[in-house]
Design an enzyme around this catalytic site. Structure first.
Site, PDB file in Angstrom:
ATOM      1  N   SER A  63      -0.118  -2.811  -4.365  1.00 13.66           N
ATOM      2  CA  SER A  63       0.233  -2.770  -5.796  1.00 13.66           C
ATOM      3  C   SER A  63       1.445  -3.605  -6.169  1.00 13.66           C
ATOM      4  CB  SER A  63       0.539  -1.334  -6.216  1.00 13.66           C
ATOM      5  OG  SER A  63      -0.591  -0.731  -6.731  1.00 13.66           O
ATOM      6  N   LYS A  66       0.838  -6.452  -8.319  1.00 14.08           N
ATOM      7  CA  LYS A  66       0.606  -6.278  -9.769  1.00 14.08           C
ATOM      8  C   LYS A  66       1.785  -6.808 -10.587  1.00 14.08           C
ATOM      9  CE  LYS A  66      -2.100  -2.032  -9.059  1.00 14.08           C
ATOM     10  NZ  LYS A  66      -2.006  -0.555  -9.097  1.00 14.08           N
ATOM     11  N   TYR A 188      -9.169  -8.564  -8.270  1.00  6.90           N
ATOM     12  CA  TYR A 188      -8.186  -7.484  -8.102  1.00  6.90           C
ATOM     13  C   TYR A 188      -8.033  -7.093  -6.625  1.00  6.90           C
ATOM     14  CZ  TYR A 188      -6.221  -2.782  -8.233  1.00  6.90           C
ATOM     15  OH  TYR A 188      -5.438  -1.675  -7.986  1.00  6.90           O
ATOM     16  N   TYR A 240       4.310   4.988  -9.864  1.00  6.39           N
ATOM     17  CA  TYR A 240       3.264   5.929 -10.247  1.00  6.39           C
ATOM     18  C   TYR A 240       3.905   7.119 -10.962  1.00  6.39           C
ATOM     19  CZ  TYR A 240       1.608   3.203  -6.250  1.00  6.39           C
ATOM     20  OH  TYR A 240       1.350   2.199  -5.372  1.00  6.39           O
ATOM     21  N   VAL A 258       0.679   0.902  -1.675  1.00  7.09           N
ATOM     22  CA  VAL A 258       0.181   1.868  -0.691  1.00  7.09           C
ATOM     23  C   VAL A 258       0.211   1.325   0.742  1.00  7.09           C
ATOM     24  CG1 VAL A 258      -1.209   3.249  -2.278  1.00  7.09           C
ATOM     25  CG2 VAL A 258      -2.241   1.272  -1.132  1.00  7.09           C
TER      26      VAL A 258
HETATM   27  N1  GLU Z   1      -5.432  -1.801  -4.066  1.00  4.38           N
HETATM   28  C1  GLU Z   1      -4.899  -0.484  -4.207  1.00  4.38           C
HETATM   29  C2  GLU Z   1      -5.807   0.369  -5.058  1.00  4.38           C
HETATM   30  O1  GLU Z   1      -6.293  -0.075  -6.049  1.00  4.38           O
HETATM   31  C3  GLU Z   1      -3.536  -0.580  -4.782  1.00  4.38           C
HETATM   32  C4  GLU Z   1      -2.895   0.766  -4.894  1.00  4.38           C
HETATM   33  C5  GLU Z   1      -1.422   0.754  -4.692  1.00  4.38           C
HETATM   34  O2  GLU Z   1      -0.842   0.039  -3.889  1.00  4.38           O
HETATM   35  O3  GLU Z   1      -0.822   1.546  -5.397  1.00  4.38           O
HETATM   36  O4  GLU Z   1      -6.078   1.490  -4.756  1.00  4.38           O
END
Ligand code: GLU
Length: 304
Positions: A63, A66, A188, A240, A258
């Site tokens: 993530s 992002k 993605y 989060y 994650v």
């Molecule tokens: N590719 C992961 C997902 O979509 C990213 C989640 C993350 O790192 O928070 O579940």
């Protein structure tokens, strides 16, 4: 500031304490990573580097990518992007669908999966080859052509990506994904599979700490006003439904993934990357959070 000494002391303190949680295994490839890895790397805006541990081992930044896709979209389209994605903390898990129904397909922020998928959709609509353009954007920031995707992680995530597939199709049903969901999801999953070391991650994020940062072409990535906004989103939405906790305990803008990575930025001073794969119940690196809390306490420095 004796950065190296404080990093060393804090690293040993946290390493000798308990390491709770589990490394992410819902993406099968991620379960293969040694959960004992623990690395830290800090780079100041005048390019002094400090660190310890497994800071030169590449890991899946997930993530954290992002923030880079948001930065590219923000650079390209400015405030227009806020018509399709919000700037509010969600208070829900990164892969929650709950608020999308209430908000008619407008994700709360660009860092939950829905928001990142909408940003991915914008980039898919713009570029013939978004994977290549995104990688180029990052390599130009970093002056490092070794940074790359790990396509077996992307494939592994795709093979079990039911929830993200649901989120993307759900947003499409509200008209806020313009391209084919399958294409958006492919981009993605690929962008989340980017791998970096702590050193590369800290270097890549210096542009959010340093107002004068320029990429290899001599271009600024974001002007001051845009960097301020991205840092504000990191502060309020980067962890989060534990974003408040990170702000409260660490006091720096940051983003977790994650894969167990955390990047944090101290505007006008430095960026710092920490990696330790075991995640707490909210999906954030257990030791990463503990390290940064102890580190900002010992240095008596945070943005507050
Ligand atoms: N590719 C992961 C997902 O979509 C990213 C989640 C993350 O790192 O928070 O579940």
């Amino acid at each position: 500031m004796p950065y190296q000494q404080i990093i060393n002391d804090t690293y040993h303190q946290i390493k000798s304490g308990k390491d709770e949680g589990e490394a992410a295994s819902y993406i099968p490839e991620l379960a293969k990573v040694d959960p004992e890895n623990f690395g830290i790397h800090l780079i100041t805006i005048d390019q002094q580097e400090f660190g310890i541990g497994d800071r030169y081992t590449q890991f899946s930044i997930q993530s954290i990518a992002k923030v880079l896709s948001l930065s590219l979209a923000f650079k390209l389209w400015g405030s227009k992007i806020w018509e399709r994605v919000g700037v509010e903390p969600s208070g829900t898990a990164f892969n929650s669908l709950v608020q999308l129904e209430l908000n008619k397909g407008i994700p709360r922020n660009p860092f939950n999966n829905g928001g990142a998928l909408v940003i991915a959709d914008m980039l898919v609509g713009e570029f013939k080859n978004p994977e290549a353009e995104f990688l180029r954007f990052i390599r130009e920031i970093n002056n490092d052509n070794k940074i790359d995707y790990n396509l077996s992680i992307a494939k592994s995530e795709k093979s079990v990506g039911y929830r993200n597939i649901a989120i993307c199709n759900f947003i499409k049903s509200f008209g806020n994904v313009l391209n084919e969901p399958e294409r958006v999801l492919d981009f993605y999953f690929t962008m989340c599979s980017l791998e970096m070391t702590c050193q590369e991650l800290a270097q890549t994020f210096l542009f959010l700490a340093d107002d004068h940062f320029r990429n290899t072409k001599g271009e600024r990535i974001l002007n001051m006003s845009k960097a301020k906004r991205v840092n504000a989103l990191l502060q309020t939405c980067g962890f989060y439904d534990e974003s408040g906790e990170f702000s409260f305990t660490v006091g720096l803008p940051g983003k977790s993934g994650v894969g167990g990575g955390i990047i944090a930025v101290f505007p006008d001073k430095y960026s710092i990357a920490v990696w330790s794969p075991k995640l707490n119940a909210k999906g954030n690196s257990y030791r990463g959070m503990k390290f940064l809390e102890a580190y900002t306490t010992k240095t008596e420095s945070s943005i507050f």
